[in-house]
Design a protein around this motif. Structure first.
Motif, PDB file in Angstrom:
ATOM      1  N   GLN A 301       0.844  -1.191   0.000  1.00 20.40           N
ATOM      2  CA  GLN A 301       0.000   0.000   0.000  1.00 20.40           C
ATOM      3  C   GLN A 301       0.876   1.235   0.000  1.00 20.40           C
ATOM      4  O   GLN A 301       1.769   1.370   0.823  1.00 20.40           O
ATOM      5  CB  GLN A 301      -0.917   0.002   1.223  1.00 20.40           C
ATOM      6  N   VAL A 302       0.616   2.151  -0.924  1.00 18.89           N
ATOM      7  CA  VAL A 302       1.409   3.369  -1.036  1.00 18.89           C
ATOM      8  C   VAL A 302       0.520   4.577  -0.749  1.00 18.89           C
ATOM      9  O   VAL A 302      -0.561   4.711  -1.316  1.00 18.89           O
ATOM     10  CB  VAL A 302       2.031   3.514  -2.445  1.00 18.89           C
ATOM     11  N   ASP A 303       0.983   5.423   0.146  1.00 20.31           N
ATOM     12  CA  ASP A 303       0.280   6.667   0.450  1.00 20.31           C
ATOM     13  C   ASP A 303       1.158   7.827   0.020  1.00 20.31           C
ATOM     14  O   ASP A 303       2.318   7.923   0.433  1.00 20.31           O
ATOM     15  CB  ASP A 303      -0.022   6.777   1.945  1.00 20.31           C
ATOM     16  N   ALA A 304       0.625   8.696  -0.816  1.00 25.39           N
ATOM     17  CA  ALA A 304       1.358   9.885  -1.262  1.00 25.39           C
ATOM     18  C   ALA A 304       0.886  11.068  -0.428  1.00 25.39           C
ATOM     19  O   ALA A 304      -0.223  11.581  -0.616  1.00 25.39           O
ATOM     20  CB  ALA A 304       1.100  10.129  -2.742  1.00 25.39           C
ATOM     21  N   TRP A 305       1.729  11.480   0.527  1.00 20.22           N
ATOM     22  CA  TRP A 305       1.345  12.589   1.397  1.00 20.22           C
ATOM     23  C   TRP A 305       1.450  13.913   0.657  1.00 20.22           C
ATOM     24  O   TRP A 305       0.596  14.788   0.805  1.00 20.22           O
ATOM     25  CB  TRP A 305       2.233  12.598   2.634  1.00 20.22           C
ATOM     26  N   THR A 306       2.482  14.069  -0.151  1.00 24.74           N
ATOM     27  CA  THR A 306       2.645  15.242  -1.011  1.00 24.74           C
ATOM     28  C   THR A 306       3.223  14.741  -2.327  1.00 24.74           C
ATOM     29  O   THR A 306       3.441  13.541  -2.509  1.00 24.74           O
ATOM     30  CB  THR A 306       3.598  16.285  -0.386  1.00 24.74           C
ATOM     31  N   SER A 307       3.517  15.656  -3.243  1.00 24.83           N
ATOM     32  CA  SER A 307       4.090  15.269  -4.530  1.00 24.83           C
ATOM     33  C   SER A 307       5.502  14.712  -4.395  1.00 24.83           C
ATOM     34  O   SER A 307       6.022  14.080  -5.317  1.00 24.83           O
ATOM     35  CB  SER A 307       4.095  16.465  -5.489  1.00 24.83           C
ATOM     36  N   SER A 308       6.123  14.921  -3.223  1.00 23.14           N
ATOM     37  CA  SER A 308       7.501  14.454  -3.041  1.00 23.14           C
ATOM     38  C   SER A 308       7.699  13.648  -1.756  1.00 23.14           C
ATOM     39  O   SER A 308       8.821  13.334  -1.385  1.00 23.14           O
ATOM     40  CB  SER A 308       8.470  15.641  -3.041  1.00 23.14           C
ATOM     41  N   SER A 309       6.602  13.311  -1.075  1.00 22.39           N
ATOM     42  CA  SER A 309       6.691  12.584   0.195  1.00 22.39           C
ATOM     43  C   SER A 309       5.719  11.414   0.186  1.00 22.39           C
ATOM     44  O   SER A 309       4.521  11.595  -0.079  1.00 22.39           O
ATOM     45  CB  SER A 309       6.381  13.529   1.356  1.00 22.39           C
ATOM     46  N   PHE A 310       6.252  10.211   0.478  1.00 22.61           N
ATOM     47  CA  PHE A 310       5.445   9.004   0.344  1.00 22.61           C
ATOM     48  C   PHE A 310       5.618   8.085   1.551  1.00 22.61           C
ATOM     49  O   PHE A 310       6.561   8.209   2.331  1.00 22.61           O
ATOM     50  CB  PHE A 310       5.853   8.226  -0.914  1.00 22.61           C
ATOM     51  N   GLU A 311       4.688   7.128   1.656  1.00 21.09           N
ATOM     52  CA  GLU A 311       4.788   6.066   2.659  1.00 21.09           C
ATOM     53  C   GLU A 311       4.479   4.745   1.976  1.00 21.09           C
ATOM     54  O   GLU A 311       3.461   4.598   1.309  1.00 21.09           O
ATOM     55  CB  GLU A 311       3.809   6.317   3.803  1.00 21.09           C
ATOM     56  N   LEU A 312       5.383   3.787   2.124  1.00 20.07           N
ATOM     57  CA  LEU A 312       5.233   2.477   1.502  1.00 20.07           C
ATOM     58  C   LEU A 312       5.000   1.459   2.616  1.00 20.07           C
ATOM     59  O   LEU A 312       5.891   1.199   3.433  1.00 20.07           O
ATOM     60  CB  LEU A 312       6.493   2.121   0.713  1.00 20.07           C
ATOM     61  N   ASN A 313       3.790   0.883   2.678  1.00 15.87           N
ATOM     62  CA  ASN A 313       3.428  -0.098   3.686  1.00 15.87           C
ATOM     63  C   ASN A 313       3.439  -1.490   3.069  1.00 15.87           C
ATOM     64  O   ASN A 313       2.704  -1.757   2.107  1.00 15.87           O
ATOM     65  CB  ASN A 313       2.046   0.201   4.262  1.00 15.87           C
ATOM     66  N   ILE A 314       4.287  -2.364   3.615  1.00 11.08           N
ATOM     67  CA  ILE A 314       4.402  -3.732   3.118  1.00 11.08           C
ATOM     68  C   ILE A 314       3.756  -4.659   4.137  1.00 11.08           C
ATOM     69  O   ILE A 314       4.239  -4.793   5.267  1.00 11.08           O
ATOM     70  CB  ILE A 314       5.870  -4.124   2.890  1.00 11.08           C
ATOM     71  N   PHE A 315       2.651  -5.289   3.752  1.00 10.12           N
ATOM     72  CA  PHE A 315       1.933  -6.209   4.626  1.00 10.12           C
ATOM     73  C   PHE A 315       2.293  -7.642   4.255  1.00 10.12           C
ATOM     74  O   PHE A 315       2.064  -8.073   3.121  1.00 10.12           O
ATOM     75  CB  PHE A 315       0.423  -5.993   4.505  1.00 10.12           C
ATOM     76  N   MET A 316       2.886  -8.357   5.210  1.00 11.58           N
ATOM     77  CA  MET A 316       3.250  -9.744   4.950  1.00 11.58           C
ATOM     78  C   MET A 316       2.010 -10.635   4.977  1.00 11.58           C
ATOM     79  O   MET A 316       0.988 -10.300   5.582  1.00 11.58           O
ATOM     80  CB  MET A 316       4.270 -10.218   5.987  1.00 11.58           C
ATOM     81  N   SER A 317       2.086 -11.780   4.328  1.00 13.74           N
ATOM     82  CA  SER A 317       0.968 -12.707   4.272  1.00 13.74           C
ATOM     83  C   SER A 317       0.854 -13.468   5.592  1.00 13.74           C
ATOM     84  O   SER A 317       1.747 -13.439   6.429  1.00 13.74           O
ATOM     85  CB  SER A 317       1.154 -13.691   3.126  1.00 13.74           C
ATOM     86  N   SER A 318      -0.268 -14.186   5.748  1.00 16.99           N
ATOM     87  CA  SER A 318      -0.460 -14.999   6.943  1.00 16.99           C
ATOM     88  C   SER A 318       0.557 -16.116   7.030  1.00 16.99           C
ATOM     89  O   SER A 318       0.818 -16.669   8.105  1.00 16.99           O
ATOM     90  CB  SER A 318      -1.882 -15.581   6.950  1.00 16.99           C
ATOM     91  N   ALA A 319       1.178 -16.459   5.896  1.00 12.47           N
ATOM     92  CA  ALA A 319       2.231 -17.475   5.873  1.00 12.47           C
ATOM     93  C   ALA A 319       3.600 -16.842   6.114  1.00 12.47           C
ATOM     94  O   ALA A 319       4.634 -17.508   5.970  1.00 12.47           O
ATOM     95  CB  ALA A 319       2.234 -18.204   4.524  1.00 12.47           C
ATOM     96  N   CYS A 320       3.617 -15.554   6.485  1.00 13.02           N
ATOM     97  CA  CYS A 320       4.850 -14.819   6.773  1.00 13.02           C
ATOM     98  C   CYS A 320       5.766 -14.729   5.553  1.00 13.02           C
ATOM     99  O   CYS A 320       7.001 -14.836   5.666  1.00 13.02           O
ATOM    100  CB  CYS A 320       5.595 -15.435   7.957  1.00 13.02           C
ATOM    101  N   THR A 321       5.167 -14.548   4.384  1.00 16.94           N
ATOM    102  CA  THR A 321       5.931 -14.311   3.163  1.00 16.94           C
ATOM    103  C   THR A 321       5.633 -12.917   2.651  1.00 16.94           C
ATOM    104  O   THR A 321       4.607 -12.322   2.982  1.00 16.94           O
ATOM    105  CB  THR A 321       5.577 -15.348   2.069  1.00 16.94           C
TER     106      THR A 321
END
Length: 323
Positions: A301-321
């Motif tokens: 999941q990527v959130d763009a707070w501004t045109s030059s500032s971002f947040e990248l959220n990596i959610f692992m699977s239930s199998a921990c992959t």
């Protein structure tokens, strides 16, 4: 009497000002210490009554004085009462239950202190501003780190209370300070609570469950960090964001079809290893990567707070992959 209770037995508690009072029984000249966060004041015993049920304590240098009373109560449990309404004259009343004839129980139910928890064990979490607080237990001088994205601030421990359940931390250069509390809870799970008192003052409250007697679990459910993967790649669904794991030089690439691709490199990583701050000096782009646990198939999941500032959220699977 004060003289017949087992030597070195202790009772302690906090007054209404938040200061800890710690009393240690002795056959004579008992110890009464008052911990106010930054320092500990000792009130030496100077006189004990003929009955052995009262004692007078005083500190010549500060003028502070106090009196200890040993009293009985028909309550089923013994208890401690501290009267500090007068800043210079304090009263410590120790009530012994007539049914148990034991001193009041002090401390948390599990009997743990900040000094007895396994050395190098850690608890961490985020405050309401999104800063990560990371605490590492030590027998003395524990480590408290606060990660704000672009840097890590360390608050060294400067003073620990006589009970071992509270500690004061401060950083002289920034004026930041905080207090750590080890507390008990009847909840089935232990938990961590982080309070921002003001811009430079914090509270870290570590609640131990009475049933588990363990410190709160920290980190994601898989126990993974950004350092757990080598040369793995995750990509957003539309392909515009690609993150490459690497123990040395992890990178985050932002693509708009190959015309103005930007690659950001890691500048700082949080003490927990679950968050990293990335930037590209030439473009001014910056962002934060966060690794989460998950119960599903895993996602990016990527959130763009501004045109030059971002947040990248990596959610692992239930199998921990990785997704």
């Amino acid at each position: 009497t004060l003289s017949t209770i087992m030597m070195d037995s202790t009772v302690f508690g906090d007054d209404t000002n938040g200061d800890e009072h710690h009393y240690t029984f002795q056959t004579s000249y008992a110890s009464w210490r008052i911990w106010g966060g930054t320092s500990t004041l000792t009130l030496p015993e100077s006189n004990r009554s003929p009955s052995g049920l009262r004692a007078y304590h005083s500190d010549f240098s500060t003028g502070k004085k106090g009196e200890v009373f040993l009293l009985s109560t028909t309550n089923s449990e013994s208890y401690l009462e501290i009267d500090a309404s007068n800043s210079m004259d304090v009263v410590l009343r120790i009530y012994l239950s007539e049914s148990t004839c034991t001193v009041p129980t002090s401390g948390i139910l599990c009997g743990s202190t900040l000094s007895t928890i396994m050395m190098d064990s850690t608890v961490f979490g985020d405050d309401t501003n999104g800063d990560e607080h990371h605490y590492t237990f030590q027998s003395s001088y524990a480590s408290w780190k606060i990660w704000g994205g672009t840097s890590t601030l360390t608050l060294p421990e400067s003073n620990r209370s006589p009970s071992g359940l509270r500690a004061y931390h401060s950083d002289f250069s920034t004026g930041k300070k905080g207090e750590v509390f080890l507390l008990s809870t009847t909840d089935p799970a232990s938990r961590l609570e982080i309070n921002i008192i003001d811009s430079s003052t914090f509270e870290l409250k570590i609640y131990m469950s009475d049933t588990t007697c363990s410190i709160p679990s920290s980190g994601n459910s898989c126990g993974s960090t950004l350092s757990s993967f080598t040369s793995s790649v995750v990509t957003a669904a539309d392909g515009s964001y690609t993150f490459t794991f690497d123990t040395s030089y992890p990178s985050w690439r932002i693509s708009d079809g190959g015309v103005t691709d930007i690659t950001m490199y890691e500048v700082y990583r949080s003490p927990s290893g679950l968050r990293g701050y990335y930037s590209d000096f030439s473009s001014g782009m910056s962002g934060e990567v966060i690794l989460h646990g998950s119960s599903g198939a895993g996602s990016v999941q990527v959130d763009a707070w501004t045109s030059s500032s971002f947040e990248l959220n990596i959610f692992m699977s239930s199998a921990c992959t990785l997704p």
